[in-house]
Design an enzyme around this catalytic site. Structure first.
Site, PDB file in Angstrom:
ATOM      1  N   LYS A  34       0.844  -1.201   0.000  1.00  0.00           N
ATOM      2  CA  LYS A  34       0.000   0.000   0.000  1.00  0.00           C
ATOM      3  C   LYS A  34       0.879   1.251   0.000  1.00  0.00           C
ATOM      4  CE  LYS A  34      -0.450  -0.506   4.982  1.00  0.00           C
ATOM      5  NZ  LYS A  34      -0.900   0.301   6.058  1.00  0.00           N
ATOM      6  N   TYR A 255      18.415  29.765   7.847  1.00  0.00           N
ATOM      7  CA  TYR A 255      17.276  30.503   8.400  1.00  0.00           C
ATOM      8  C   TYR A 255      17.270  30.458   9.926  1.00  0.00           C
ATOM      9  CZ  TYR A 255      14.935  30.680   3.829  1.00  0.00           C
ATOM     10  OH  TYR A 255      14.596  30.924   2.526  1.00  0.00           O
TER      11      TYR A 255
HETATM   12  C1  LIG Z   1      -3.785  -4.576   8.363  1.00  0.00           C
HETATM   13  C2  LIG Z   1      -2.317  -4.397   8.219  1.00  0.00           C
HETATM   14  N1  LIG Z   1      -1.544  -5.490   8.145  1.00  0.00           N
HETATM   15  C3  LIG Z   1      -0.203  -5.387   8.020  1.00  0.00           C
HETATM   16  C4  LIG Z   1       0.416  -4.158   7.969  1.00  0.00           C
HETATM   17  C5  LIG Z   1       1.917  -4.096   7.840  1.00  0.00           C
HETATM   18  O1  LIG Z   1       2.471  -3.533   8.988  1.00  0.00           O
HETATM   19  P1  LIG Z   1       4.069  -3.345   9.108  1.00  0.00           P
HETATM   20  O2  LIG Z   1       4.440  -2.371   8.063  1.00  0.00           O
HETATM   21  O3  LIG Z   1       4.245  -2.824  10.477  1.00  0.00           O
HETATM   22  O4  LIG Z   1       4.657  -4.692   8.877  1.00  0.00           O
HETATM   23  C6  LIG Z   1      -0.347  -3.008   8.054  1.00  0.00           C
HETATM   24  C7  LIG Z   1       0.303  -1.691   8.034  1.00  0.00           C
HETATM   25  O5  LIG Z   1      -0.169  -0.680   8.425  1.00  0.00           O
HETATM   26  C8  LIG Z   1      -1.757  -3.122   8.181  1.00  0.00           C
HETATM   27  O6  LIG Z   1      -2.535  -2.044   8.265  1.00  0.00           O
END
Ligand SMILES: Cc1ncc(COP(=O)(O)O)c(C=O)c1O
EC number: 5.1.1.1
Length: 355
Positions: A34, A255
């Protein structure tokens, strides 16, 4: 041309995927891609994740991008669909939904025959104390048993609120609730491990693990770096030295003039700033890596530039500076910035060149 560059190391991604396989040898791997593969660029990352069993994304658009790139593995929408009309798109593209509220169940049931005919799994989310998404214990047992009776193949799913924390009391509560529901709905497939949980609780790997940050070679834990966990950073973020200055004791930099030299020093000005997604606020001293050495950032981060201390280094113009990567871990930059590696990786702007 401006030299701010993001390099993606596909071999490192494969290495980290193999780390998941070592830690969870019997589980299928749902690689979390994602948010544009945690900011790394989904196209490049998918090419290196050939060994994964499935993908996890946050919305339909992200899933469709994966299908458009030609990948046929299962994809789970971890927040499910947001309206009924998305359900037909889900089915047409062989996507799998989480269901976490009753309307989603209604939408699923309205498309029951097509969903089941495509052998798509329904991921039913337990709210065991994180209180974002999901059905509470008493309700989810009814929901799952009803879905199973209707012919759906279910996966019990849960997400830990504190898998990265040692001895947080909610961890026991979440585990116990998950195991209770798993038993009450047996037989059922199960999935509750993100990166931190994959490291900490091998006994909870069950049917599917959902690694995210560890794939990208950053740490899910505040007190352990990628090196401690034998993970290889996938992203290297660099920029070039565009000017060199010598300043005297009493002279300030940038700055606000907050940094004042206490002795003569050589500065390199590097063309990187918050316009590229490099953070501006550093509550703790931040560093970069240059010519094999770790050296401090001095003065404020501006939109396009930072100053670094290169006293004694004999740095030529054009030298590449590593903002984060294998020498300066994003975990450490995040710590100095008072955030987590996840955020820094995800929020780079469109300005850096991607290689
Ligand atoms: C439902 C779910 N599973 C897995 C993950 C993966 O988590 P991580 O990046 O901490 O391994 C996420 C990340 O936000 C998530 O929302």
């Amino acid at each position: 041309m401006r030299q701010a560059t993001v390099y993606i190391d596909r071999e490192a991604l494969q290495y980290n995927l193999n780390r998941v396989k070592q830690l969870a040898p019997t589980a299928q791997i749902v690689s979390m891609v994602k948010a544009n593969a945690y900011g790394h660029g989904v196209k490049d990352c998918l090419a290196a994740l050939g060994g994964t069993d499935a993908f996890g994304v946050a919305c339909l658009e992200e899933a469709l991008e994966i299908r458009e790139l030609g990948y046929q593995q299962p994809i789970t929408l971890i927040e499910g669909v947001f309206s009924e009309d998305e359900m037909q798109v889900v089915i047409d593209n062989n996507l799998e939904c989480i269901v976490h509220h009753h309307q989603q169940l209604d939408w699923l049931r309205a498309h029951k025959d097509a969903y089941i005919a495509k052998n798509l799994k329904v991921w039913v989310k337990l709210n065991s104390g994180m209180n974002r998404l999901g059905f509470k214990v008493a309700e989810i047992i009814e929901v799952i048993n009803a879905l199973k009776a209707e012919g759906f193949t279910c996966v019990l799913a849960m997400h830990f609120a504190n898998a990265d924390a040692e001895n947080h009391p909610l961890n026991e509560q979440q585990k116990n609730q998950f195991l209770h529901v798993k038993e009450a709905c047996a037989p059922i497939m199960a999935s509750c491990c993100n990166s931190a949980a994959i490291f900490k609780w091998p006994e909870l790997n069950f049917d599917f693990v959902r690694p995210g940050i560890m794939l990208y070679g950053a740490s899910p834990f505040a007190d352990q770096t990628a090196n401690d966990l034998d993970l290889k950073p996938v992203m290297t973020f660099t920029a070039a030295v565009i000017a060199l200055n010598t300043i005297q004791a009493g002279e300030s930099v940038g700055y606000g003039s907050h940094f004042v030299a206490t002795e003569e020093m050589q500065l390199a000005i590097v063309s990187i700033g918050y316009g590229d997604g490099y953070p501006r606020a550093f509550p703790k001293q931040n560093y970069v890596s240059i010519q094999g050495k770790t050296t401090p950032v001095v003065g404020r981060v501006a939109m396009d530039m930072i100053a670094i201390d290169v006293t004694g280094l004999n740095t030529p113009l054009g030298t590449e500076v590593e903002l984060w990567g294998k020498n300066r871990l994003v975990d450490n930059v995040a710590e100095a910035n008072g955030t987590i590696g996840y955020e820094l990786l995800c929020r780079l702007s469109a300005r850096p060149i991607r290689k």
